[in-house]
Write a protein that holds these residues in place. Structure first.
Motif, mmCIF file in Angstrom:
data_model
loop_
_atom_site.group_PDB
_atom_site.id
_atom_site.type_symbol
_atom_site.label_atom_id
_atom_site.label_comp_id
_atom_site.label_asym_id
_atom_site.label_seq_id
_atom_site.Cartn_x
_atom_site.Cartn_y
_atom_site.Cartn_z
ATOM 1 N N GLU A 1 0.848 -1.186 0.000
ATOM 2 C CA GLU A 1 0.000 0.000 0.000
ATOM 3 C C GLU A 1 0.878 1.228 0.000
ATOM 4 N N ILE A 2 0.436 2.237 -0.699
ATOM 5 C CA ILE A 2 1.099 3.532 -0.560
ATOM 6 C C ILE A 2 0.375 4.275 0.555
ATOM 7 N N LYS A 3 1.137 4.670 1.542
ATOM 8 C CA LYS A 3 0.555 5.378 2.679
ATOM 9 C C LYS A 3 1.214 6.729 2.832
ATOM 10 N N TYR A 4 0.539 7.587 3.562
ATOM 11 C CA TYR A 4 1.121 8.874 3.913
ATOM 12 C C TYR A 4 1.342 8.876 5.410
ATOM 13 N N CYS A 5 2.537 9.206 5.806
ATOM 14 C CA CYS A 5 2.881 9.197 7.222
ATOM 15 C C CYS A 5 2.030 10.217 7.965
ATOM 16 N N PRO A 6 1.313 9.787 9.022
ATOM 17 C CA PRO A 6 0.466 10.714 9.770
ATOM 18 C C PRO A 6 1.271 11.756 10.541
ATOM 19 N N SER A 7 2.571 11.534 10.675
ATOM 20 C CA SER A 7 3.398 12.483 11.408
ATOM 21 C C SER A 7 3.992 13.560 10.495
ATOM 22 N N CYS A 8 4.550 13.168 9.348
ATOM 23 C CA CYS A 8 5.225 14.154 8.488
ATOM 24 C C CYS A 8 4.607 14.249 7.094
ATOM 25 N N ASN A 9 3.605 13.398 6.835
ATOM 26 C CA ASN A 9 2.878 13.413 5.561
ATOM 27 C C ASN A 9 3.690 12.929 4.365
ATOM 28 N N GLN A 10 4.826 12.281 4.619
ATOM 29 C CA GLN A 10 5.626 11.748 3.525
ATOM 30 C C GLN A 10 5.001 10.463 3.005
ATOM 31 N N LYS A 11 5.088 10.270 1.698
ATOM 32 C CA LYS A 11 4.547 9.067 1.077
ATOM 33 C C LYS A 11 5.545 7.922 1.260
ATOM 34 N N PHE A 12 5.059 6.754 1.628
ATOM 35 C CA PHE A 12 5.939 5.586 1.710
ATOM 36 C C PHE A 12 5.163 4.324 1.384
ATOM 37 N N GLU A 13 5.896 3.239 1.157
ATOM 38 C CA GLU A 13 5.258 1.976 0.815
ATOM 39 C C GLU A 13 5.152 1.102 2.050
ATOM 40 N N CYS A 14 3.936 0.716 2.375
ATOM 41 C CA CYS A 14 3.691 -0.179 3.500
ATOM 42 C C CYS A 14 3.528 -1.587 2.934
ATOM 43 N N LYS A 15 4.340 -2.518 3.402
ATOM 44 C CA LYS A 15 4.277 -3.886 2.869
ATOM 45 C C LYS A 15 3.609 -4.809 3.872
ATOM 46 N N VAL A 16 2.321 -4.595 4.028
ATOM 47 C CA VAL A 16 1.536 -5.353 4.984
ATOM 48 C C VAL A 16 1.550 -6.848 4.664
ATOM 49 N N GLY A 17 1.613 -7.189 3.394
ATOM 50 C CA GLY A 17 1.603 -8.579 2.974
ATOM 51 C C GLY A 17 2.918 -9.305 3.230
ATOM 52 N N SER A 18 4.009 -8.548 3.313
ATOM 53 C CA SER A 18 5.316 -9.142 3.608
ATOM 54 C C SER A 18 6.039 -8.239 4.592
ATOM 55 N N ILE A 19 5.572 -8.290 5.822
ATOM 56 C CA ILE A 19 5.979 -7.350 6.862
ATOM 57 C C ILE A 19 7.494 -7.328 7.087
ATOM 58 N N TYR A 20 8.175 -8.457 6.858
ATOM 59 C CA TYR A 20 9.631 -8.481 7.083
ATOM 60 C C TYR A 20 10.400 -7.711 6.021
ATOM 61 N N LEU A 21 9.752 -7.439 4.894
ATOM 62 C CA LEU A 21 10.378 -6.631 3.850
ATOM 63 C C LEU A 21 10.013 -5.160 4.001
ATOM 64 N N CYS A 22 9.121 -4.879 4.901
ATOM 65 C CA CYS A 22 8.648 -3.510 5.067
ATOM 66 C C CYS A 22 9.699 -2.655 5.747
ATOM 67 N N GLN A 23 9.686 -1.359 5.434
ATOM 68 C CA GLN A 23 10.638 -0.423 6.016
ATOM 69 C C GLN A 23 10.609 -0.449 7.548
ATOM 70 N N CYS A 24 9.439 -0.673 8.129
ATOM 71 C CA CYS A 24 9.332 -0.581 9.587
ATOM 72 C C CYS A 24 9.989 -1.761 10.296
ATOM 73 N N SER A 25 10.217 -2.873 9.580
ATOM 74 C CA SER A 25 10.786 -4.035 10.257
ATOM 75 C C SER A 25 12.287 -3.877 10.508
ATOM 76 N N SER A 26 12.887 -2.848 9.919
ATOM 77 C CA SER A 26 14.322 -2.639 10.121
ATOM 78 C C SER A 26 14.610 -1.891 11.428
ATOM 79 N N ILE A 27 13.559 -1.483 12.112
ATOM 80 C CA ILE A 27 13.736 -0.749 13.373
ATOM 81 C C ILE A 27 13.057 -1.522 14.496
ATOM 82 N N LYS A 28 13.767 -1.695 15.598
ATOM 83 C CA LYS A 28 13.204 -2.438 16.724
ATOM 84 C C LYS A 28 12.683 -1.436 17.752
#
Length: 73
Positions: free
Chosen positions: A4-31
């Motif tokens: 999904e293309i999402k817009y960050c609710p904090s800074c409004n930047q567009k990013f790709e959310c990989k809900v279907g493959s969460i380990y490949l998603c940008q957010c999984s690189s941060i603990k």
């Protein structure tokens, strides 16, 4: 795979959310700690971009340092 293309609710930047493959998603690189996760869940209704996640992490680490140094005085 769900991307999904999402817009960050904090800074409004567009990013790709990989809900279907969460380990490949940008957010999984941060603990995030439980405290950090709760903060984000309470404050925002959706995923944040990696930059904002990192900012929150730094903010929390600084807070922890301050809290810890107060206790030691």
């Amino acid at each position: 795979s769900l991307h999904e293309i999402k817009y960050c609710p904090s800074c409004n930047q567009k990013f790709e959310c990989k809900v279907g493959s969460i380990y490949l998603c940008q957010c999984s690189s941060i603990k995030l700690t439980e405290k950090e996760n709760n903060f984000i869940e309470n404050k925002y209704s959706d995923c944040l971009c990696i930059n904002c996640l990192q900012k929150i992490k730094v903010q929390f680490q600084d807070d922890d340092k301050r809290t810890t140094s107060k206790k030691n005085k």
